[in-house]
Design an enzyme around this catalytic site. Structure first.
Site, short mmCIF file in Angstrom:
data_model
loop_
_atom_site.label_atom_id
_atom_site.label_comp_id
_atom_site.label_asym_id
_atom_site.label_seq_id
_atom_site.Cartn_x
_atom_site.Cartn_y
_atom_site.Cartn_z
N SER A 150 0.87 -1.18 0.00
CA SER A 150 0.00 0.00 0.00
C SER A 150 0.91 1.23 0.00
CB SER A 150 -0.84 0.00 1.28
OG SER A 150 -1.49 1.26 1.47
N TYR B 140 -1.93 -1.23 10.46
CA TYR B 140 -1.89 -1.36 9.00
C TYR B 140 -0.59 -0.79 8.44
CZ TYR B 140 -3.87 -1.13 4.22
OH TYR B 140 -4.12 -1.29 2.87
P1 NAD Z 1 -11.38 -6.45 0.43
O1 NAD Z 1 -11.91 -6.35 1.82
O2 NAD Z 1 -12.25 -6.10 -0.71
O3 NAD Z 1 -10.84 -7.94 0.16
C1 NAD Z 1 -10.05 -8.60 1.09
C2 NAD Z 1 -9.97 -10.06 0.70
O4 NAD Z 1 -9.18 -10.72 1.69
C3 NAD Z 1 -11.34 -10.77 0.70
O5 NAD Z 1 -11.34 -11.74 -0.33
C4 NAD Z 1 -11.36 -11.45 2.05
O6 NAD Z 1 -12.19 -12.61 2.09
C5 NAD Z 1 -9.90 -11.81 2.21
N1 NAD Z 1 -9.48 -12.02 3.58
C6 NAD Z 1 -9.63 -11.20 4.65
N2 NAD Z 1 -9.12 -11.80 5.74
C7 NAD Z 1 -8.65 -13.01 5.35
C8 NAD Z 1 -8.02 -14.07 6.02
N3 NAD Z 1 -7.77 -14.03 7.34
N4 NAD Z 1 -7.67 -15.17 5.30
C9 NAD Z 1 -7.93 -15.24 3.98
N5 NAD Z 1 -8.52 -14.26 3.29
C10 NAD Z 1 -8.87 -13.15 3.98
O7 NAD Z 1 -10.04 -5.58 0.45
P2 NAD Z 1 -9.20 -4.90 -0.73
O8 NAD Z 1 -9.41 -3.44 -0.62
O9 NAD Z 1 -9.43 -5.58 -2.02
O10 NAD Z 1 -7.73 -5.16 -0.19
C11 NAD Z 1 -6.87 -6.15 -0.75
C12 NAD Z 1 -5.44 -5.79 -0.41
O11 NAD Z 1 -5.11 -4.53 -0.99
C13 NAD Z 1 -5.19 -5.65 1.09
O12 NAD Z 1 -3.93 -6.18 1.42
C14 NAD Z 1 -5.19 -4.14 1.29
O13 NAD Z 1 -4.43 -3.77 2.40
C15 NAD Z 1 -4.56 -3.70 -0.01
N6 NAD Z 1 -4.83 -2.30 -0.34
C16 NAD Z 1 -6.09 -1.85 -0.52
C17 NAD Z 1 -6.29 -0.52 -0.86
C18 NAD Z 1 -7.67 0.04 -1.10
O14 NAD Z 1 -7.77 1.26 -1.25
N7 NAD Z 1 -8.71 -0.77 -1.19
C19 NAD Z 1 -5.21 0.34 -0.99
C20 NAD Z 1 -3.92 -0.15 -0.78
C21 NAD Z 1 -3.75 -1.47 -0.46
#
Ligand code: NAD
Length: 257
Positions: free
Chosen positions: A140, A153
């Protein structure tokens, strides 16, 4: 276009959001896919399967190293191993550090950081044996800068970038590469919750979304999962073979400030 036919990609947390977008890009490029994440996986298996590759789902809770080991064993048994590992599963919790619930700290470190260590250490021997591999960690912008309220985080994501550099160095003379991608705001359930929390204070939801972007992301537009999927494909391509240990931001200008 990168052809990944014959390769198997494991994307953690791919039943939703960014992970699902990356899984779709990899499947479109011909890879077999192992999906992971919570919730009913049948719809996403069908969606990712439309491109003709083999698709499986393993329900490992990546906070548990034993379940990660089980998932990698499944990959070896059913798919002949993992060629492309995308460490994407992640959660968020927002609170000031002196009020941060200890159990939320522990689960964020386990899911967002330690899981990356476990899946990487268990996948690397197979990649080395095959002479090719890609480890791509979805970190991130919070792996490179801080924001208030996100102690666990930000700590976890900075850790992911450190781990990425070490793995990149330890594989530097091989055809295995390891890199991190650092997205800014992407409109997924993880971020929608933060918009909803702002709207719950009485702000109009559209205004809450605008305010969230305006604070950090100069483009005032969200990064999209397909854009992240294309960057993953580049890192899997021959053109990306000497990108090693990078923390590649894709953030609408967040880090340019
Ligand atoms: P999201 O909540 O849409 O998806 C998260 C996914 O992880 C889901 O499929 C969920 O079932 C799975 N998950 C959660 N806990 C779990 C566990 N203990 N075991 C297995 N699976 C698990 O989130 P997202 O926004 O798509 O985030 C995905 C990644 O991208 C994360 O690492 C997040 O930190 C990173 N990220 C997101 C953003 C953003 O703006 N959305 C920005 C930077 C980084």
């Amino acid at each position: 276009m990168t052809t990944l036919s014959g390769k198997t990609a494991l994307v953690t947390g791919s039943t939703s959001g960014i992970g699902l977008g990356i899984a779709l890009s990899l499947a479109k490029a011909g890879a077999n896919l192992i999906l992971n994440g919570f919730g009913d996986a049948s719809a996403v298996i069908a969606e990712v399967g439309q491109f003709g590759g083999k698709v499986g789902h393993h329900p490992a809770d990546v906070s548990d190293p034993a379940q990660i080991a089980d998932m990698i064993a499944y990959a070896e048994r059913e798919f002949g191993g993992v060629d492309i590992l995308v460490n994407n599963a992640g959660i968020q919790h927002v609170a000031p550090v002196d009020e941060f619930p200890v159990e939320r700290w522990d689960s964020i470190i386990a899911i967002n950081l330690s899981s990356v260590f476990h899946s990487t250490r268990l996948s690397l021997p197979g990649m080395r044996a095959k002479g090719w591999g890609r480890v791509i960690n979805i970190a991130s912008v919070h792996g490179l800068v801080g924001s208030t309220g996100k102690a666990a985080y930000v700590a976890a994501k900075h850790g992911v970038i450190g781990l990425t550099k070490v793995v990149a160095l330890e594989t530097a003379t091989t055809n295995v590469t390891c890199n991190a991608i650092c997205p800014g705001w992407v409109l997924t359930p993880l971020v929608q919750k933060q918009i909803d929390d702002r709207a719950a204070t009485g702000i109009d939801p559209q205004q809450a979304q605008h305010d969230l972007l305006a604070e950090k992301q100069p483009s005032l537009e969200f990064v999209t999962p397909p854009q992240l999927g294309e960057l993953v494909l580049f890192l899997c391509s021959e053109a990306g073979a000497q990108v090693r240990g990078a923390a590649w931001n894709i953030d609408g200008g967040w880090l340019a400030q």
